[in-house]
Motif scaffolding. Structure first.
Motif, PDB file in Angstrom:
ATOM      1  N   ILE A 280     128.301 -50.115  50.824  1.00  0.00           N
ATOM      2  CA  ILE A 280     129.191 -49.099  50.263  1.00  0.00           C
ATOM      3  C   ILE A 280     128.411 -48.239  49.272  1.00  0.00           C
ATOM      4  O   ILE A 280     127.693 -48.744  48.410  1.00  0.00           O
ATOM      5  N   ASP A 281     128.559 -46.930  49.428  1.00  0.00           N
ATOM      6  CA  ASP A 281     127.833 -45.973  48.597  1.00  0.00           C
ATOM      7  C   ASP A 281     128.727 -44.749  48.404  1.00  0.00           C
ATOM      8  O   ASP A 281     129.815 -44.668  48.965  1.00  0.00           O
ATOM      9  N   TYR A 282     128.236 -43.800  47.636  1.00  0.00           N
ATOM     10  CA  TYR A 282     128.982 -42.564  47.459  1.00  0.00           C
ATOM     11  C   TYR A 282     128.894 -41.726  48.728  1.00  0.00           C
ATOM     12  O   TYR A 282     127.854 -41.655  49.375  1.00  0.00           O
TER      13      TYR A 282
ATOM     14  N   THR B  97     132.324 -44.781  50.190  1.00  0.00           N
ATOM     15  CA  THR B  97     132.498 -44.904  51.634  1.00  0.00           C
ATOM     16  C   THR B  97     131.490 -45.917  52.174  1.00  0.00           C
ATOM     17  O   THR B  97     130.471 -46.193  51.547  1.00  0.00           O
ATOM     18  N   GLY B  98     131.786 -46.444  53.327  1.00  0.00           N
ATOM     19  CA  GLY B  98     130.885 -47.395  53.961  1.00  0.00           C
ATOM     20  C   GLY B  98     129.805 -46.687  54.752  1.00  0.00           C
ATOM     21  O   GLY B  98     130.081 -45.733  55.482  1.00  0.00           O
TER      22      GLY B  98
ATOM     23  N   SER C 205     139.312 -50.083  55.709  1.00  0.00           N
ATOM     24  CA  SER C 205     139.349 -48.825  54.972  1.00  0.00           C
ATOM     25  C   SER C 205     137.987 -48.408  54.406  1.00  0.00           C
ATOM     26  O   SER C 205     137.722 -47.226  54.281  1.00  0.00           O
ATOM     27  N   LEU C 206     137.131 -49.332  54.076  1.00  0.00           N
ATOM     28  CA  LEU C 206     135.826 -48.972  53.506  1.00  0.00           C
ATOM     29  C   LEU C 206     134.652 -49.199  54.469  1.00  0.00           C
ATOM     30  O   LEU C 206     133.553 -48.743  54.193  1.00  0.00           O
ATOM     31  N   MET C 207     134.886 -49.880  55.551  1.00  0.00           N
ATOM     32  CA  MET C 207     133.804 -50.145  56.499  1.00  0.00           C
ATOM     33  C   MET C 207     133.531 -48.892  57.339  1.00  0.00           C
ATOM     34  O   MET C 207     134.464 -48.195  57.744  1.00  0.00           O
ATOM     35  N   HIS C 208     132.262 -48.604  57.582  1.00  0.00           N
ATOM     36  CA  HIS C 208     131.878 -47.468  58.423  1.00  0.00           C
ATOM     37  C   HIS C 208     132.549 -47.615  59.799  1.00  0.00           C
ATOM     38  O   HIS C 208     132.663 -48.713  60.331  1.00  0.00           O
TER      39      HIS C 208
END
Length: 186
Positions: free
Chosen positions: A85-87, A96-97, A140-143
């Motif tokens: 997770i990064d910007y 976002t992932g 929701s956050l995984m690529h």
């Protein structure tokens, strides 16, 4: 006594993931999987909050509001999507992932199987890792591509069983990755 039981639990989990990784050809990842759980930062928390039927990190999180062991663990183990997770690059400043390398998605899949087996014991079924995943909030956050591969593997495990899923990983998922690397396409 909790320390011994926690050590046995994390070691059983590690050995299962190692066996699964070896079955698909991920030898290095199998050997190195979750070594940070033996560090004092993670191990002492695991001993203190050990329950045997779920992650001690959840119990620490419930009592303290966060899990120091988990924060340590996810930052050192690339098979957790939270590591990636990064910007966002869109300038919004939101998190976002990032897309995970395939070998880590496969290790994450193996990790979920092993965790389900260890914590569920005799009540484990090949649907258990999928059911646990569907109850969570990872999507929701995984690529997107990471999520699609993980879900494809979890559904395959639930519907066709372990042998079929592992064969698919060996023959299709990891073989395709090796072809791409060999041809320099990515």
């Amino acid at each position: 006594m909790k320390a011994v039981r926690h050590f046995c639990t994390i070691t059983r989990h590690k050995l299962l993931v190692m066996r699964y990784c070896f079955r698909v050809g991920l030898y290095r990842q199998g050997l190195l999987h979750d070594l940070s759980k033996y560090s004092w930062t993670e191990f002492r928390v695991g001993c203190r909050y050990y329950q045997g039927n779920r992650s001690p990190n959840n119990a620490e999180r419930e009592e303290r509001g966060c899990s120091t062991a988990w924060l340590h663990h996810k930052g050192r183990n690339r098979h957790h999507y939270e590591y990636w997770i990064d910007y966002s690059l869109d300038g919004s400043g939101s998190l976002t992932g990032m897309k995970m390398p395939v070998r880590y998605v496969v290790e994450m899949f193996m990790d979920r199987i092993a965790a389900s087996r260890v914590y569920m014991g005799d009540s484990y079924t090949d649907s258990a890792p999928l059911n646990y995943y569907l109850q969570g909030k990872a999507g929701s956050l995984m690529h997107r591509e990471t999520r699609e591969l993980l879900e494809r593997l979890l559904f395959m495990l639930a519907e066709q069983g372990e042998d079929s899923a592992f064969r698919y990983i060996r023959r299709e998922v990891l073989k395709k990755k090796r072809r791409i690397q060999k041809n320099g396409d990515e």
